[in-house]
Structures are given as structure tokens and as C-alpha cells.
Design an enzyme around this catalytic site. Sequence first.
Site, PDB file in Angstrom:
ATOM      1  N   HIS A 171      37.916  31.467  37.741  1.00 58.79           N
ATOM      2  CA  HIS A 171      39.141  31.461  38.554  1.00 58.79           C
ATOM      3  C   HIS A 171      39.135  32.616  39.572  1.00 58.79           C
ATOM      4  O   HIS A 171      39.935  33.565  39.450  1.00 58.79           O
ATOM      5  CB  HIS A 171      40.341  31.582  37.600  1.00 58.79           C
ATOM      6  CG  HIS A 171      41.640  31.117  38.172  1.00 58.79           C
ATOM      7  ND1 HIS A 171      42.290  31.770  39.187  1.00 58.79           N
ATOM      8  CD2 HIS A 171      42.424  30.052  37.853  1.00 58.79           C
ATOM      9  CE1 HIS A 171      43.418  31.134  39.467  1.00 58.79           C
ATOM     10  NE2 HIS A 171      43.525  30.102  38.676  1.00 58.79           N
ATOM     11  N   GLU A 266      37.651  28.229  42.991  1.00 59.02           N
ATOM     12  CA  GLU A 266      37.379  28.251  41.550  1.00 59.02           C
ATOM     13  C   GLU A 266      36.374  27.175  41.134  1.00 59.02           C
ATOM     14  O   GLU A 266      36.740  26.025  40.915  1.00 59.02           O
ATOM     15  CB  GLU A 266      38.690  28.048  40.790  1.00 59.02           C
ATOM     16  CG  GLU A 266      39.847  28.896  41.293  1.00 59.02           C
ATOM     17  CD  GLU A 266      41.194  28.376  40.820  1.00 59.02           C
ATOM     18  OE1 GLU A 266      41.231  27.548  39.884  1.00 59.02           O
ATOM     19  OE2 GLU A 266      42.218  28.787  41.401  1.00 59.02           O
TER      20      GLU A 266
HETATM   21  O1  TA6 Z   1      44.409  27.908  40.274  1.00 55.79           O
HETATM   22  C1  TA6 Z   1      44.869  26.732  39.755  1.00 55.79           C
HETATM   23  C2  TA6 Z   1      46.012  26.992  38.774  1.00 55.79           C
HETATM   24  O2  TA6 Z   1      45.937  26.080  37.723  1.00 55.79           O
HETATM   25  C3  TA6 Z   1      47.354  26.888  39.505  1.00 55.79           C
HETATM   26  O3  TA6 Z   1      47.997  25.677  39.182  1.00 55.79           O
HETATM   27  C4  TA6 Z   1      48.121  28.108  39.008  1.00 55.79           C
HETATM   28  O4  TA6 Z   1      48.793  27.817  37.816  1.00 55.79           O
HETATM   29  C5  TA6 Z   1      46.988  29.091  38.816  1.00 55.79           C
HETATM   30  O5  TA6 Z   1      45.957  28.319  38.207  1.00 55.79           O
HETATM   31  C6  TA6 Z   1      47.349  30.349  38.072  1.00 55.79           C
HETATM   32  O6  TA6 Z   1      47.571  30.080  36.712  1.00 55.79           O
HETATM   33  P1  TA6 Z   1      48.003  31.333  35.761  1.00 55.79           P
HETATM   34  O7  TA6 Z   1      48.077  30.771  34.367  1.00 55.79           O
HETATM   35  O8  TA6 Z   1      46.935  32.376  35.921  1.00 55.79           O
HETATM   36  O9  TA6 Z   1      49.307  31.817  36.306  1.00 55.79           O
END
Ligand code: TA6
Length: 292
Positions: A171, A266
Site C-alpha cells: 500500500h 498499490e
Molecule cells: O487504498 C485503497 C483503500 O482500500 C481505500 O479504500 C482506503 O480505505 C485506503 O485503502 C486506506 O485504508 P486504511 O485502512 O489504511 O485507512
Amino acid sequence: ATVTFADDNSSVTAELPTGESVKVLLYGATVISWKDAAGDEKLWLSEAAKLDGSKAVRGGIPIVFPVFGTAPDHPQTKDLPQHGFARTSRWEFLGKSTSESMAGRAADEPMVKLDFGLSSAAPGLDPKAAQHWPFKFNLIYSVTLSRESLTTSIVATNDDSAPFDCQVLLHTYLRVKDITTVSITGLQNATYIDKAKTTITAETDRVYTPSPPEADVTVLEKDAPRFRVARDNLAQVVVWNPWVDKAAGMADFAPKDGYRQMLCVEPGAVAGWQSVEAGDAFEGAQTITLVG
Ligand code: TA6
């Protein structure tokens, strides 16, 4: 290459003789800093990111395993927290290797590799893992820094007697100067209209399956290439920018206009599930190259 530990052993930093550096928090084995030889930071880290192990780090490169997002209809992972437990476990530092000790690397090609481990038996494992995903597993995460690139790779081994399903995603929060001048190429695929380039003008949260799978994704600023992202065995690329409202709504997202300086690209295996046979392993990697 030199490798140093924070006084409280919470992180490890590696620096090449040429000045490039990478810093990894043992919590989540989260890369929280990657600087070029001039000391310019290439990743975005929220000023309000928790670095004390109280919650997943908002920024850098959190590791998503064994589920991307939440999967309420997937019996094996439905009770896990969003994005799984790898990013909220304390990993073990397994060691480093450098170009001096790596066969075949030219002396003027400095590199350093840091290895981290997390297993189902690890004392630092997030308790939610054993509660809600009771498989025997072992994860090895390698962070390799060279002059122009950062590679992060993960090997997920099934040490159990039955197969398990997992998803894996890196991520990555890339740092950009101004999101309004950013475009992304290499995301063309059937899911979205094939566009020569993708721009970010509002909240964006998309899962792409670029084709061909070996195509690089390039992030440009003012049409000049900045980052090239190559993937190994990670067929999807999620592109995320929270934009104004979502940034405002996240307590650990600061400064609030910081969405203008970041873009999540990601690489992951998140369309469906990777079924890992007993004794087998899933491997995936990204290499981010600084271009231009
Ligand atoms: O980056 C994709 C994602 O799934 C978004 O939908 C958003 O939720 C992000 O990840 C961040 O997630 P987090 O659990 O780190 O707040």
C-alpha cells in the site's frame, strides 16, 4: 552500506555510501522513509501517523495481508480488520546483506537488502490474527535499496496442513509535489476506458488489472516521468487518493491538504484469492524506480 537501529529498537535505517537511505518501522515492517542521495523524501507520511504501534501507519508502505479491504463474504477472512494484520504486527529484523556480499553485483552498484519476518508463532503477531485466521504461516519481507530504486518483496509460506486463501498488496504512498499536475500511464485495461493517461481530479479509489501484466505503471508530474513501478506476480494496481473530504475525515491524516502531495499506487494480488497449498508459498514484489 550502513545499517543502524533506533535507540528504542523501533526501526532500522539503511544508508548507501552514496547517501540514499531507507527507514523501516518494525511495527508492520512499514517502510516509513525512502530518500535519494540529495535527501529528498520519496514517500508520503502523514504528520499525524501513529508510529508507536497503536494503529497502522498512515503513509510509507503498509503491508496488506491476508485480506485487502474487508471480505464479509469470505469465511476465512471475514472477521479480520480492514487490510488484515501484517501492518499491525511487530515483525522481527532478520538481517541485512549488501552488494559487497552479494555475488554478481558490480562494486559501483551499491545496494543493501533488509529482511523482516512474521510468523503465526511470532510474539509480535497481532492477536486478531490467531483469533480470526488460525493458519500456520510464515512471511518474509525484503526491502532492497539501490541508487535509483527501492524493491519490496513478500513471500507468504503456508506451513499448515491445508491450503489457505490470501490477498497481498503493498500500500505505497508516493510523494508528489502537486497532485493536480500528476498523470499515470500503464493502467490501461478492460476495466476502465482505455485512456492514454489517468489524472486525479477527485477522490479516486480504483482497482486496475493492467494488461499486459508486465507493463510498468509510470507516475508523471507535468508530463515528466517521476516514478516507474514494476510488478512481479502482483496483477493488480490500486490507485487511491482520498481528496478533500476523506482526508478531512481521517484523524491520522495531516496536514489536511496533504492529499495534494500524495498518491497511493498499490501493487497487489487482490482480484479474487490466491490459494496457497500446504508447504507452498505466494511471492510478489514491486520495484519503484526514480526516473527523470
Ligand atoms: O487504498 C485503497 C483503500 O482500500 C481505500 O479504500 C482506503 O480505505 C485506503 O485503502 C486506506 O485504508 P486504511 O485502512 O489504511 O485507512
